[in-house]
Design an enzyme around this catalytic site. Structure first.
Site, PDB file in Angstrom:
ATOM      1  N   GLU A 256      54.025  41.378  12.960  1.00  0.00           N
ATOM      2  CA  GLU A 256      52.711  41.385  11.935  1.00  0.00           C
ATOM      3  C   GLU A 256      53.324  40.756  10.736  1.00  0.00           C
ATOM      4  O   GLU A 256      53.006  41.358   9.741  1.00  0.00           O
ATOM      5  CB  GLU A 256      52.328  42.907  11.766  1.00  0.00           C
ATOM      6  CG  GLU A 256      51.784  43.547  12.944  1.00  0.00           C
ATOM      7  CD  GLU A 256      51.071  44.771  12.761  1.00  0.00           C
ATOM      8  OE1 GLU A 256      50.771  45.143  11.636  1.00  0.00           O
ATOM      9  OE2 GLU A 256      50.829  45.584  13.822  1.00  0.00           O
TER      10      GLU A 256
ATOM     11  N   HIS B 266      55.808  44.093   7.651  1.00  0.00           N
ATOM     12  CA  HIS B 266      54.925  43.641   6.074  1.00  0.00           C
ATOM     13  C   HIS B 266      55.915  43.665   5.051  1.00  0.00           C
ATOM     14  O   HIS B 266      56.009  44.956   4.754  1.00  0.00           O
ATOM     15  CB  HIS B 266      53.851  44.899   6.323  1.00  0.00           C
ATOM     16  CG  HIS B 266      52.646  44.482   7.327  1.00  0.00           C
ATOM     17  ND1 HIS B 266      51.940  43.455   7.533  1.00  0.00           N
ATOM     18  CD2 HIS B 266      52.484  45.318   8.383  1.00  0.00           C
ATOM     19  CE1 HIS B 266      51.183  43.553   8.412  1.00  0.00           C
ATOM     20  NE2 HIS B 266      51.430  44.686   9.235  1.00  0.00           N
TER      21      HIS B 266
ATOM     22  N   GLU C  56      52.918  52.933  15.205  1.00  0.00           N
ATOM     23  CA  GLU C  56      53.093  53.804  14.042  1.00  0.00           C
ATOM     24  C   GLU C  56      53.137  55.386  14.333  1.00  0.00           C
ATOM     25  O   GLU C  56      52.304  55.842  13.495  1.00  0.00           O
ATOM     26  CB  GLU C  56      52.097  53.433  12.936  1.00  0.00           C
ATOM     27  CG  GLU C  56      51.783  51.792  12.733  1.00  0.00           C
ATOM     28  CD  GLU C  56      50.997  51.565  11.742  1.00  0.00           C
ATOM     29  OE1 GLU C  56      50.127  52.334  11.318  1.00  0.00           O
ATOM     30  OE2 GLU C  56      50.722  50.143  11.493  1.00  0.00           O
TER      31      GLU C  56
ATOM     32  N   ASN D 277      55.538  49.782  18.518  1.00  0.00           N
ATOM     33  CA  ASN D 277      55.314  48.987  17.178  1.00  0.00           C
ATOM     34  C   ASN D 277      55.114  49.696  16.007  1.00  0.00           C
ATOM     35  O   ASN D 277      54.450  50.835  15.974  1.00  0.00           O
ATOM     36  CB  ASN D 277      54.228  48.097  17.615  1.00  0.00           C
ATOM     37  CG  ASN D 277      53.769  47.022  16.516  1.00  0.00           C
ATOM     38  OD1 ASN D 277      54.876  46.211  16.307  1.00  0.00           O
ATOM     39  ND2 ASN D 277      52.780  47.031  15.975  1.00  0.00           N
TER      40      ASN D 277
HETATM   41  O1  9MR Z   1      44.724  43.687   9.643  1.00  0.00           O
HETATM   42  C1  9MR Z   1      43.934  44.769  10.035  1.00  0.00           C
HETATM   43  C2  9MR Z   1      42.730  45.220   9.144  1.00  0.00           C
HETATM   44  O2  9MR Z   1      41.795  44.032   9.281  1.00  0.00           O
HETATM   45  C3  9MR Z   1      42.016  46.392   9.311  1.00  0.00           C
HETATM   46  O3  9MR Z   1      41.093  46.727   8.389  1.00  0.00           O
HETATM   47  C4  9MR Z   1      43.195  47.336   9.252  1.00  0.00           C
HETATM   48  C5  9MR Z   1      42.954  49.096   9.572  1.00  0.00           C
HETATM   49  O4  9MR Z   1      43.776  49.741   9.430  1.00  0.00           O
HETATM   50  O5  9MR Z   1      44.134  47.269  10.213  1.00  0.00           O
HETATM   51  C6  9MR Z   1      44.846  45.746   9.946  1.00  0.00           C
HETATM   52  O6  9MR Z   1      45.924  45.708  10.806  1.00  0.00           O
HETATM   53  C7  9MR Z   1      47.226  46.789  10.919  1.00  0.00           C
HETATM   54  C8  9MR Z   1      47.620  46.592  12.241  1.00  0.00           C
HETATM   55  O7  9MR Z   1      46.494  47.021  13.047  1.00  0.00           O
HETATM   56  C9  9MR Z   1      48.509  47.915  12.264  1.00  0.00           C
HETATM   57  N1  9MR Z   1      49.627  47.609  11.287  1.00  0.00           N
HETATM   58  C10 9MR Z   1      49.385  47.464  10.119  1.00  0.00           C
HETATM   59  C11 9MR Z   1      48.217  46.213   9.880  1.00  0.00           C
HETATM   60  C12 9MR Z   1      47.559  46.095   8.457  1.00  0.00           C
HETATM   61  O8  9MR Z   1      47.091  47.349   7.900  1.00  0.00           O
END
Ligand code: 9MR
Length: 377
Positions: free
Chosen positions: A287, A259, A182, A223
């Site tokens: 994801e 997403h 990101e 990613n």
């Molecule tokens: O699913 C993850 C969640 O449990 C965490 O609290 C969050 C913190 O930012 O991150 C989520 O996973 C993210 C992933 O690592 C990167 N892309 C977006 C995902 C959803 O926020």
């Protein structure tokens, strides 16, 4: 609470799909998995005898199918653990390979939760997607507190040490690493975070080089989200990747987080993934989830089914799409409701671990792909 359909209507839908499928693929090809699918979901603790699991159906197309795993639930929640082992051929740590877990205080490493996931994957014949080495989020507080006072050289040295220590720890055990996550805004400009502020865009090339030095066999990915849609962000990532390739930076793939939300509609995933694949890169859906407003209406359910099927079909149609990972297992532990209040129902199992219509949709898509005469994989 979600009003998502129970497994019973999902089975009815599947029978209709047989009639449809039989018209375009050899009946014998789809008959075996569909017959087995009548067994439905195995109760927790029972070894699976099904051959209609997502992982075995995906294997017929040479595709790995994965889930992000909450390691706290592995071995403590039987239903969750059974689904994680039976249905998936690759796993991603939802949180435990991120910097705040791995190095909560400077120089003290906490690899145990991620080691547990790697051991689980090895026991179950699964590959691991490492997620993630460089991100603006889930950084330890010692680093965010210190960042402003560090020189560029000091910050670069900290990043190098983090990448090399983590990648070396897991050397030989990670299939794909999300090296940088990101790094762009939706308008295609670089994200204004501690990395770009202090290090310019050079940190991205450095991160890939350091990761490659530490584990030359791991596939190294960039990613991001919203690059499923054509537009400024996807264009910016494309330009960056081409530049990295021109500089000889060891980048192997691009991950499309995927997403999705029913209110924004279906992206041009196949088109955008193919564009990156044409650069000679692997691609992956990393994801996937499809959220909607709660309670789920029949129209939203239809839209969700269609978006899931189109996402998976896009990956199946792009030869270089090597894995399709779903961001979680059950609606009860998805990241969605706390981030988007009023939305949810984004995954394949409900909060009681009952498979939803979306699960059957992915089974059907994989079944049809395995027998289709024009499949590209
Ligand atoms: O699913 C993850 C969640 O449990 C965490 O609290 C969050 C913190 O930012 O991150 C989520 O996973 C993210 C992933 O690592 C990167 N892309 C977006 C995902 C959803 O926020």
């Amino acid at each position: 609470m979600s009003s998502a359909p129970s497994p019973a209507p999902a089975r009815r839908r599947r029978r209709r799909a047989i009639a449809f499928g039989a018209g375009i693929v050899a009946v014998g090809v789809v008959a075996a998995p569909l017959a087995a699918s009548a067994h439905g979901h195995q109760p927790p603790g029972h070894p699976s005898t099904q051959d209609d699991t997502l992982r075995s159906l995906a294997a017929s197309s040479g595709l790995r199918i994965g889930a992000a795993i909450n390691t706290d639930k592995l071995g403590t929640d039987d239903a969750y653990t059974t689904i994680a082992a039976d249905q998936f051929s690759t796993v991603s740590p939802e949180n435990v390979m991120k910097w705040d877990t791995i190095e909560p205080t400077q120089g003290t490493y906490n690899f145990a939760p991620a080691d547990k996931l790697v051991a689980f994957a090895q026991q179950n014949g699964q590959l691991v997607r490492g997620h993630t080495l460089v991100w603006h989020n889930q950084l330890p507080s010692w680093l965010t507190a210190e960042a402003a006072s560090l020189s560029a050289d000091q910050l670069r040295a900290i990043l190098k040490k983090h990448i090399q220590t983590e990648v070396s720890h897991f050397k030989g055990k990670i299939w794909q690493w999300d090296v940088v996550n990101e790094a762009f805004n939706d308008d295609g400009t670089p994200r204004d975070d501690i990395w770009s502020q202090k290090l310019g865009d050079g940190y991205i090339a450095d991160a890939f080089r350091w990761a490659h030095q530490a584990d030359p066999k791991a596939k190294l990915f960039y990613n991001d989200y919203n690059i499923e849609y054509t537009g400024a962000k996807s264009d910016a990532v494309y330009a960056m990747v081409k530049k990295l390739q021109a500089q000889g930076v060891p980048i192997d793939g691009v991950g499309f987080q995927d997403h999705l939300d029913t209110q924004y509609g279906t992206p041009n995933l196949q088109e955008t993934m193919q564009k990156f694949a044409d650069l000679g890169l692997d691609t992956a859906v990393t994801e996937a989830d499809v959220r909607t407003t709660l309670p789920v209406t029949a129209v939203e359910q239809t839209a969700q089914n269609s978006m899931w099927s189109q996402s998976l079909a896009a990956c199946l149609l792009v030869k270089r799409c090597i894995s399709f990972t779903i961001w979680g297992i059950d609606d009860g532990s998805s990241w969605v409701p706390s981030t988007f209040p009023g939305e949810g129902a984004a995954l394949l199992w409900d909060d009681q671990y009952q498979p939803k219509a979306q699960f059957s949709v992915l089974q059907q898509t994989l079944e049809l792909a395995a027998g289709a005469p024009h499949r590209t994989r």
